[in-house]
Write a protein that holds these residues in place. Structure first.
Motif, PDB file in Angstrom:
ATOM      1  N   GLN A 173      -0.580 -29.197 -18.723  1.00 37.51           N
ATOM      2  CA  GLN A 173      -0.142 -30.626 -18.260  1.00 37.51           C
ATOM      3  C   GLN A 173       0.460 -30.315 -17.024  1.00 37.51           C
ATOM      4  OE1 GLN A 173       3.240 -30.053 -21.081  1.00 37.51           O
ATOM      5  NE2 GLN A 173       2.339 -28.902 -22.741  1.00 37.51           N
ATOM      6  N   ILE A 174       0.448 -29.961 -16.770  1.00 36.82           N
ATOM      7  CA  ILE A 174       1.116 -29.800 -15.001  1.00 36.82           C
ATOM      8  C   ILE A 174      -0.017 -31.195 -13.956  1.00 36.82           C
ATOM      9  CG2 ILE A 174       2.529 -27.817 -14.588  1.00 36.82           C
ATOM     10  CD1 ILE A 174       0.141 -26.698 -12.975  1.00 36.82           C
ATOM     11  N   PHE A 175      -0.585 -31.375 -14.755  1.00 33.50           N
ATOM     12  CA  PHE A 175      -1.708 -31.979 -14.156  1.00 33.50           C
ATOM     13  C   PHE A 175      -1.701 -33.969 -14.867  1.00 33.50           C
ATOM     14  CE2 PHE A 175      -3.753 -28.222 -13.450  1.00 33.50           C
ATOM     15  CZ  PHE A 175      -4.036 -28.175 -11.519  1.00 33.50           C
ATOM     16  N   GLU A 176      -0.912 -33.831 -15.504  1.00 31.41           N
ATOM     17  CA  GLU A 176      -0.510 -35.223 -15.917  1.00 31.41           C
ATOM     18  C   GLU A 176       0.565 -35.967 -15.053  1.00 31.41           C
ATOM     19  OE1 GLU A 176       0.748 -34.208 -20.411  1.00 31.41           O
ATOM     20  OE2 GLU A 176      -0.999 -33.498 -21.038  1.00 31.41           O
ATOM     21  N   VAL A 177       0.491 -37.482 -15.940  1.00 33.52           N
ATOM     22  CA  VAL A 177       1.170 -38.270 -14.777  1.00 33.52           C
ATOM     23  C   VAL A 177       2.656 -38.189 -15.177  1.00 33.52           C
ATOM     24  CG1 VAL A 177       1.760 -40.885 -14.291  1.00 33.52           C
ATOM     25  CG2 VAL A 177      -0.841 -40.010 -14.378  1.00 33.52           C
ATOM     26  N   PHE A 178       3.604 -38.192 -14.388  1.00 35.22           N
ATOM     27  CA  PHE A 178       5.022 -38.013 -14.261  1.00 35.22           C
ATOM     28  C   PHE A 178       5.801 -36.865 -15.425  1.00 35.22           C
ATOM     29  CE2 PHE A 178       4.588 -42.987 -13.728  1.00 35.22           C
ATOM     30  CZ  PHE A 178       5.262 -43.019 -12.496  1.00 35.22           C
ATOM     31  N   LYS A 179       4.436 -35.717 -15.077  1.00 33.13           N
ATOM     32  CA  LYS A 179       5.181 -34.364 -15.728  1.00 33.13           C
ATOM     33  C   LYS A 179       5.942 -33.696 -14.747  1.00 33.13           C
ATOM     34  CE  LYS A 179       5.114 -31.720 -19.660  1.00 33.13           C
ATOM     35  NZ  LYS A 179       5.351 -32.013 -20.528  1.00 33.13           N
ATOM     36  N   ARG A 180       7.237 -33.235 -15.300  1.00 40.22           N
ATOM     37  CA  ARG A 180       8.037 -32.270 -15.225  1.00 40.22           C
ATOM     38  C   ARG A 180       8.130 -31.059 -15.132  1.00 40.22           C
ATOM     39  NH1 ARG A 180      10.334 -34.023 -10.026  1.00 40.22           N
ATOM     40  NH2 ARG A 180      12.181 -32.525 -10.502  1.00 40.22           N
TER      41      ARG A 180
ATOM     42  N   THR B 249       8.671 -36.917  -8.505  1.00 43.85           N
ATOM     43  CA  THR B 249       8.346 -37.897  -9.292  1.00 43.85           C
ATOM     44  C   THR B 249       7.336 -37.274 -10.321  1.00 43.85           C
ATOM     45  OG1 THR B 249       6.291 -38.655  -7.816  1.00 43.85           O
ATOM     46  CG2 THR B 249       8.496 -39.212  -8.033  1.00 43.85           C
ATOM     47  N   GLY B 250       6.634 -35.692 -10.205  1.00 37.88           N
ATOM     48  CA  GLY B 250       6.150 -35.675 -11.513  1.00 37.88           C
ATOM     49  C   GLY B 250       4.382 -36.522 -11.256  1.00 37.88           C
ATOM     50  N   MET B 251       4.037 -36.618  -9.928  1.00 33.93           N
ATOM     51  CA  MET B 251       2.584 -37.288  -9.182  1.00 33.93           C
ATOM     52  C   MET B 251       2.341 -36.915  -8.859  1.00 33.93           C
ATOM     53  SD  MET B 251       2.373 -40.235 -11.334  1.00 33.93           S
ATOM     54  CE  MET B 251       1.137 -41.521 -10.421  1.00 33.93           C
ATOM     55  N   GLY B 252       2.764 -36.361  -7.929  1.00 30.48           N
ATOM     56  CA  GLY B 252       1.679 -34.808  -7.061  1.00 30.48           C
ATOM     57  C   GLY B 252       0.032 -34.239  -7.573  1.00 30.48           C
ATOM     58  N   LEU B 253       0.323 -33.549  -8.297  1.00 29.29           N
ATOM     59  CA  LEU B 253      -0.858 -32.889  -9.105  1.00 29.29           C
ATOM     60  C   LEU B 253      -2.046 -33.772  -9.612  1.00 29.29           C
ATOM     61  CD1 LEU B 253       1.069 -29.108 -10.172  1.00 29.29           C
ATOM     62  CD2 LEU B 253      -0.655 -30.104  -8.139  1.00 29.29           C
TER      63      LEU B 253
END
Length: 511
Positions: free
Chosen positions: A449-456, A466-470
């Motif tokens: 899940q950590i590689f999903e868009v906007f996931k924190r 922002t949860g976009m890095g990974l």
């Protein structure tokens, strides 16, 4: 008249003894030759047949002696010798007749086998019985093998044809007849050229003759699309494998045929869906780029004018007014950060650079130089093992490494100095990068899940972002035809793996 008779009698008295001598010698030689023949035959036959042949040989030899002596020494031969030879002749003849009694009975009484000599079951020797048994077993084994091969031929999951050297079909299984829509047995004897489209038949005839000269096991068509012609004229896409039959008298070839109509239909469906997805992704990327780019200007104005209002040059806010205006500025700042991240995400493919051979050690040194202030503030320790030089998009890989090293520092243990270990290992045609830290880690259930868009996994009050890095990291690695994944335990740090191909798919196809 008397003179004439005298002359005849005188002539006959001259040549008749000579004729008797000549005929006696011929008969003696013939008997000797026949006796030798029967003797040779006796040495190569069974016991019963050997005895009869020896008796005939003795009989003929005694007759030869009688003929010779009666002609050459008829006056001097004694009566005892003459009687002895006649007795031998009679005894040997009777012995031969007795041994051949079964043959004589078939000749005289009309046996159904027309007098041909046969070996009876009770006359078989152990050697012949063993040989007969072995022959029967071999014949039975050959029949079983033929039935087994026929069963395999018919139950094969692909269509199969046996083609002779001249191109005629010697055998076809049921599935081959079904593929080409022929009735049972309808393909045998036909020319294999009849299954080839008319426009390709001349070239197929040339190719088949060349193949017969040097047959090898291979696929037919050299990666070209092949089509077969059915009985009703319909064309069907096929794949054909050729396999010569070793030891075949007529240089027969087995052709294995696969009907790929469903596969072709599925490929067309996949290509259509891929085109639709590419168009959809392109539209989404364009929308994300335009939206993030066009929305940045209004946000910039909101932030700028909100700060002007907070500066008391245009009036004084109450305490609540200052608090609310601060909320506006903070929300606008977060929105701008999100738009910047969204813009970066859309630019991974739309504004990417070419792949070039890059020294990964030098790349990581540049990343550490960019993060120098952060590294000094956190007193982080980074250990980098010798790495390879591989073909990558240098700017994007720098972004990936900066994000991972930055996360390792951001999510550090509060009471520990951050330690980051970066290593690499070549695994056949791939290169594996490992980034390990001693940070706070995360539960293994969130590894995907950590590689999903906007996931924190944490609130903004604990760790900004922002949860976009990974998500950006994964998209970059996917563009490099690699993969990225993580392994972690909460409170024990994390390990991020990046697997990159040493030879990308485009280069492999070009080779």
């Amino acid at each position: 008249m008397e003179q004439t008779l005298y002359r005849v009698e005188h002539a006959s008295s001259v040549w008749w003894p000579q004729m008797q001598l000549f005929s006696g010698l011929i008969l003696s030689l013939f008997c000797v030759f026949a006796a030798l023949c029967f003797f040779v035959m006796a040495t190569q036959q069974t016991a019963t047949t050997r005895l009869s042949n020896l008796a005939l040989s003795v009989c003929l030899l005694s007759q030869a002696c009688l003929s010779f002596l009666s002609v050459v020494a008829s006056e001097s031969i004694s009566l005892m010798v003459y009687l002895l030879l006649n007795c031998v002749f009679v005894i040997a003849g009777l012995t031969a007749i007795y041994c051949y009694r079964s043959v004589l009975s078939r000749v005289l009484f009309g046996d159904s086998n027309q007098g041909l000599p046969q070996i009876q079951a009770d006359q078989l020797t152990p050697e012949l019985e063993a040989t007969q048994k072995e022959l029967e077993q071999e014949i039975e084994a050959a029949n079983r093998m033929r039935q087994r091969m026929q069963s395999i031929f018919e139950s094969a999951p692909n269509g199969m044809l046996v083609v002779r050297k001249d191109g005629t079909i010697a055998q076809a299984n049921t599935l081959a007849e079904s593929i080409f829509r022929y009735p049972e047995g309808g393909m045998v004897g036909l020319s294999v050229e009849g299954l080839v489209p008319k426009e390709h038949r001349p070239q197929h005839h040339v190719d088949r003759n060349n193949y017969v000269k040097a047959p090898t096991k291979r696929m037919m068509g050299d990666r070209k699309d092949l089509y077969g012609v059915c009985l009703d004229g319909h064309k069907v896409p096929v794949e054909i494998g050729l396999n010569p039959i070793e030891g075949s008298f007529d240089q027969e070839i087995v052709a294995t045929i696969v009907d790929i109509s469903e596969r072709k239909q599925y490929q067309r469906f996949i290509e259509s869906r891929n085109n639709e997805l590419e168009n959809s992704n392109r539209e989404l990327q364009e929308f994300a780029f335009i939206a993030s780019h066009d929305l940045r200007e209004p946000l910039r104005k909101i932030i700028a004018f909100s700060r002007l209002l907070q500066g008391e040059d245009y009036g004084t806010f109450t305490a609540e007014g200052k608090e609310y205006s601060g909320y506006v500025v903070d929300a606008a700042e977060r929105m701008r950060t999100l738009l910047d991240s969204l813009l970066s995400y859309s630019r991974v493919t739309s504004m990417a650079n070419s792949f070039e051979k890059t020294d990964l050690n030098a790349l990581i040194e540049e990343v550490c130089a960019d993060l120098q202030l952060t590294l000094e503030e956190s007193q982080a320790e980074i250990t980098v093992s010798p790495l390879m030089s591989i073909e990558v998009d240098a700017s994007q890989m720098r972004q990936v490494m900066q994000n991972l090293i930055g996360n390792a520092i951001k999510y550090r243990q509060p009471d520990q100095v951050p330690k980051i270990v970066i290593s690499g290992e070549q695994q056949e045609s791939k290169y594996l990068l490992t980034i390990q830290d001693n940070g706070i880690g995360f539960e293994s259930e969130y590894a995907e899940q950590i590689f999903e868009v906007f996931k924190r996994l944490h609130g903004r009050d604990q760790y900004p972002g922002t949860g976009m890095g990974l998500a950006i990291c994964r998209k970059i690695i996917l563009r490099h035809q690699g993969r990225i994944w993580a392994d972690s335990l909460k409170g024990e740090g994390s390990i991020f793996y990046i697997e990159l191909p040493l030879i990308r798919q485009e280069e492999r196809l070009n080779e």
